[in-house]
Design an enzyme around this catalytic site. Structure first.
Site, PDB file in Angstrom:
ATOM      1  N   LYS A 134      17.721 -75.578 -51.920  1.00  0.00           N
ATOM      2  CA  LYS A 134      17.276 -74.638 -52.956  1.00  0.00           C
ATOM      3  C   LYS A 134      16.629 -75.366 -54.131  1.00  0.00           C
ATOM      4  O   LYS A 134      16.251 -74.760 -55.119  1.00  0.00           O
ATOM      5  CB  LYS A 134      18.455 -73.791 -53.439  1.00  0.00           C
ATOM      6  CG  LYS A 134      18.983 -72.829 -52.361  1.00  0.00           C
ATOM      7  CD  LYS A 134      20.053 -71.945 -52.917  1.00  0.00           C
ATOM      8  CE  LYS A 134      20.863 -71.232 -51.854  1.00  0.00           C
ATOM      9  NZ  LYS A 134      20.153 -70.131 -51.210  1.00  0.00           N
ATOM     10  N   GLN A 175      22.464 -71.397 -57.484  1.00  0.00           N
ATOM     11  CA  GLN A 175      21.270 -70.839 -58.139  1.00  0.00           C
ATOM     12  C   GLN A 175      21.045 -71.403 -59.535  1.00  0.00           C
ATOM     13  O   GLN A 175      20.082 -71.019 -60.206  1.00  0.00           O
ATOM     14  CB  GLN A 175      21.383 -69.306 -58.233  1.00  0.00           C
ATOM     15  CG  GLN A 175      21.467 -68.603 -56.894  1.00  0.00           C
ATOM     16  CD  GLN A 175      20.196 -68.743 -56.062  1.00  0.00           C
ATOM     17  OE1 GLN A 175      19.116 -69.039 -56.580  1.00  0.00           O
ATOM     18  NE2 GLN A 175      20.302 -68.528 -54.759  1.00  0.00           N
ATOM     19  N   ASP A 189      29.910 -72.167 -58.772  1.00  0.00           N
ATOM     20  CA  ASP A 189      28.923 -72.112 -57.693  1.00  0.00           C
ATOM     21  C   ASP A 189      27.549 -72.287 -58.341  1.00  0.00           C
ATOM     22  O   ASP A 189      27.013 -71.363 -58.954  1.00  0.00           O
ATOM     23  CB  ASP A 189      29.041 -70.767 -56.962  1.00  0.00           C
ATOM     24  CG  ASP A 189      27.998 -70.620 -55.857  1.00  0.00           C
ATOM     25  OD1 ASP A 189      27.066 -71.456 -55.789  1.00  0.00           O
ATOM     26  OD2 ASP A 189      28.100 -69.657 -55.076  1.00  0.00           O
ATOM     27  N   CYS A 248      23.533 -61.266 -49.172  1.00  0.00           N
ATOM     28  CA  CYS A 248      24.868 -61.871 -48.974  1.00  0.00           C
ATOM     29  C   CYS A 248      25.780 -61.633 -50.167  1.00  0.00           C
ATOM     30  O   CYS A 248      26.555 -62.520 -50.564  1.00  0.00           O
ATOM     31  CB  CYS A 248      24.777 -63.367 -48.679  1.00  0.00           C
ATOM     32  SG  CYS A 248      23.970 -63.721 -47.145  1.00  0.00           S
ATOM     33  N   HIS A 267      28.278 -64.407 -54.188  1.00  0.00           N
ATOM     34  CA  HIS A 267      27.728 -64.557 -52.841  1.00  0.00           C
ATOM     35  C   HIS A 267      28.908 -64.582 -51.858  1.00  0.00           C
ATOM     36  O   HIS A 267      29.992 -65.058 -52.204  1.00  0.00           O
ATOM     37  CB  HIS A 267      26.968 -65.889 -52.796  1.00  0.00           C
ATOM     38  CG  HIS A 267      26.162 -66.127 -51.573  1.00  0.00           C
ATOM     39  ND1 HIS A 267      26.720 -66.515 -50.379  1.00  0.00           N
ATOM     40  CD2 HIS A 267      24.825 -66.065 -51.344  1.00  0.00           C
ATOM     41  CE1 HIS A 267      25.763 -66.687 -49.480  1.00  0.00           C
ATOM     42  NE2 HIS A 267      24.603 -66.405 -50.045  1.00  0.00           N
TER      43      HIS A 267
HETATM   44  N1  PLP Z   1      26.131 -69.235 -53.460  1.00  0.00           N
HETATM   45  C1  PLP Z   1      25.033 -68.705 -53.994  1.00  0.00           C
HETATM   46  C2  PLP Z   1      25.075 -68.197 -55.409  1.00  0.00           C
HETATM   47  C3  PLP Z   1      23.860 -68.622 -53.248  1.00  0.00           C
HETATM   48  O1  PLP Z   1      22.765 -68.092 -53.783  1.00  0.00           O
HETATM   49  C4  PLP Z   1      23.851 -69.133 -51.927  1.00  0.00           C
HETATM   50  C5  PLP Z   1      22.639 -69.009 -51.087  1.00  0.00           C
HETATM   51  O2  PLP Z   1      21.815 -68.156 -51.276  1.00  0.00           O
HETATM   52  C6  PLP Z   1      25.020 -69.696 -51.414  1.00  0.00           C
HETATM   53  C7  PLP Z   1      26.135 -69.732 -52.210  1.00  0.00           C
HETATM   54  C8  PLP Z   1      25.049 -70.286 -50.033  1.00  0.00           C
HETATM   55  O3  PLP Z   1      24.194 -71.377 -49.954  1.00  0.00           O
HETATM   56  P1  PLP Z   1      23.916 -72.102 -48.540  1.00  0.00           P
HETATM   57  O4  PLP Z   1      23.427 -71.017 -47.630  1.00  0.00           O
HETATM   58  O5  PLP Z   1      22.866 -73.114 -48.864  1.00  0.00           O
HETATM   59  O6  PLP Z   1      25.197 -72.685 -48.087  1.00  0.00           O
END
Ligand code: PLP
Length: 405
Positions: free
Chosen positions: A220, A197, A194, A363, A117
């Site tokens: 999430k 998910q 990270d 993203c 991401h």
């Molecule tokens: N990392 C991953 C794998 C994600 O799926 C997301 C959001 O979709 C993020 C980071 C960013 O999360 P946030 O927008 O809650 O900061």
């Protein structure tokens, strides 16, 4: 599974019953979480930590109990290792600034992967620019899994940190983070996972996983927006400098010298989101009452069913079909002549039938570029989705395909 606990699922969209399959972007909230927010502002709202009065003490207690609950959720050794942030993105930026300041110098290397991401790419890129460091990328194999052999080759004397997604937000693939952590640790390199998910879908044990850092977002996992977590091993957090200055993160302030608070407060400048942490603790209670393993199993079966239904459609291409996944399935639709139907058009026609999915680059532009498409359609499940939801979605997709072909 307990659909009735989520009031928003009774909404109609374009006069159709809502089928919400955009859970990887954010999940809906059960009534207990909504009630917790109302309760906080109605009965005990007060700023935490600094007050001797009753309401402040209640608020402080609830905030700190929430921290304990998060520590238990991910099996952290202690709640000192739980830093509340605004979300995954905030956690990663904070880590990149703090770790970067203390540990990264000119010529050092940071490793991420092709499927990250943007939130797990850009903060490291910015760090590399600041420090003259180099960003290295773990490539993908043809089956879209991480190339672990290539990763071994990337690890070097100069590597300072590896930061990888546990579960890809686009493909839903579960990455081999255990192996990545083991290989990195053999070279004395720290690993950030990270978990945006994965924490919502898989039982998480940071001690067993042995990751140095884990980041995720409450929203999430049926919790409120504006709250996230940066977990770090205590020995790391003790070593790293604070990122933001201000209230709460100090021990003593004078114009000559300021000393910093103990963990985790050293990293939490300003009034924290104590209403958010309380509401998140209710979301954790809610999921734990059903059972994390139970939820994981249920969602897995649902995602497998969803993928099976998609694979049956001749003009649909599912990415990473058959790979071990958690939560999300990405696909594109092709015309008989082989031309790609833009994912946006598919998404709009699904929406007109009450089905919410996400379309675009999610993203994760480097991954989408690698796939050589303008984007994908992503359907992602949560604990309240049902086989009937999947059936409605597939019927709506078939209709959309007929209209677009
Ligand atoms: N990392 C991953 C794998 C994600 O799926 C997301 C959001 O979709 C993020 C980071 C960013 O999360 P946030 O927008 O809650 O900061």
């Amino acid at each position: 599974m307990r659909r009735e606990d989520f009031p928003i699922l009774n909404e109609k969209v374009h006069e159709r019953a809502l089928v919400y399959l955009d859970n990887a972007a954010t999940t809906q909230k059960p009534q207990v979480v909504i009630d917790a927010i109302v309760e906080a502002y109605s009965h005990w709202n007060a700023n935490v930590h600094r007050g001797v009065h009753h309401l402040s003490q209640v608020a402080t207690q609830k905030h700190e109990e929430a921290r304990e609950k998060v520590a238990q959720l991910i099996h952290a050794q202690s709640s000192e290792e739980i830093i509340f942030t605004k979300g995954t993105t905030d956690s990663l930026n904070m880590l990149a600034r703090s770790f970067g300041e203390a540990m990264v110098n000119d010529g050092d290397e940071i490793i991420v992967s092709q499927l990250e991401h943007h939130s797990n790419i850009v903060p490291w890129q910015m760090l590399c620019e600041r420090k003259g460091a180099v960003l290295k990328v773990i490539p993908l194999r043809d089956d879209l899994t991480l190339d672990v052999e290539a990763f071994k080759g990337l690890l070097s004397e100069k590597t300072r940190l590896v930061s990888v997604a546990h579960v890809s937000n686009v493909l839903g693939i579960i990455n081999p983070v255990e192996e990545i952590i083991r290989l990195a640790h053999e070279k004395g390199v720290a690993v950030c996972v990270d978990g945006a998910q994965s924490v919502p879908h898989l039982a998480m044990d940071v001690q067993q996983l042995d990751c140095d850092f884990l980041v995720f977002s409450a929203h999430k996992m049926y919790g409120p927006t504006g709250l996230g977590v940066l977990y770090g091993k205590k020995e790391w957090l003790d070593k790293l400098p604070p990122v933001e200055g201000g209230g709460e993160m100090i021990e003593h302030v004078s114009f000559e010298k300021t000393t910093y608070n103990v963990l985790p407060y050293k990293f939490e400048a300003g009034t924290p989101n104590y209403v958010g942490s309380y509401a998140f603790s209710k979301a954790i209670d809610y999921v734990q009452a059903i059972g994390l393993e139970e939820v994981a199993k249920y969602e897995h079966e649902l995602a497998v069913y969803l993928e099976e239904q998609l694979v049956l459609l001749s003009n649909v291409r599912v990415y990473a079909a058959g790979q071990e996944k958690a939560g999300a399935v990405s696909f594109n639709v092709y015309k008989a002549d082989g031309g790609l139907i833009h994912p946006f058009d598919v998404g709009v026609l699904l929406d007109r039938q009450g089905v919410a999915v996400r379309t675009g680059h999610h993203c994760a532009e480097p991954l989408i570029d690698y796939l050589g498409v303008p984007g994908t359609v992503r359907a992602s499940v949560g604990l309240y989705n049902t086989k009937e939801d999947v059936d409605v979605f597939v019927a709506a997709l078939k209709k959309a395909i007929m209209m677009l072909e």
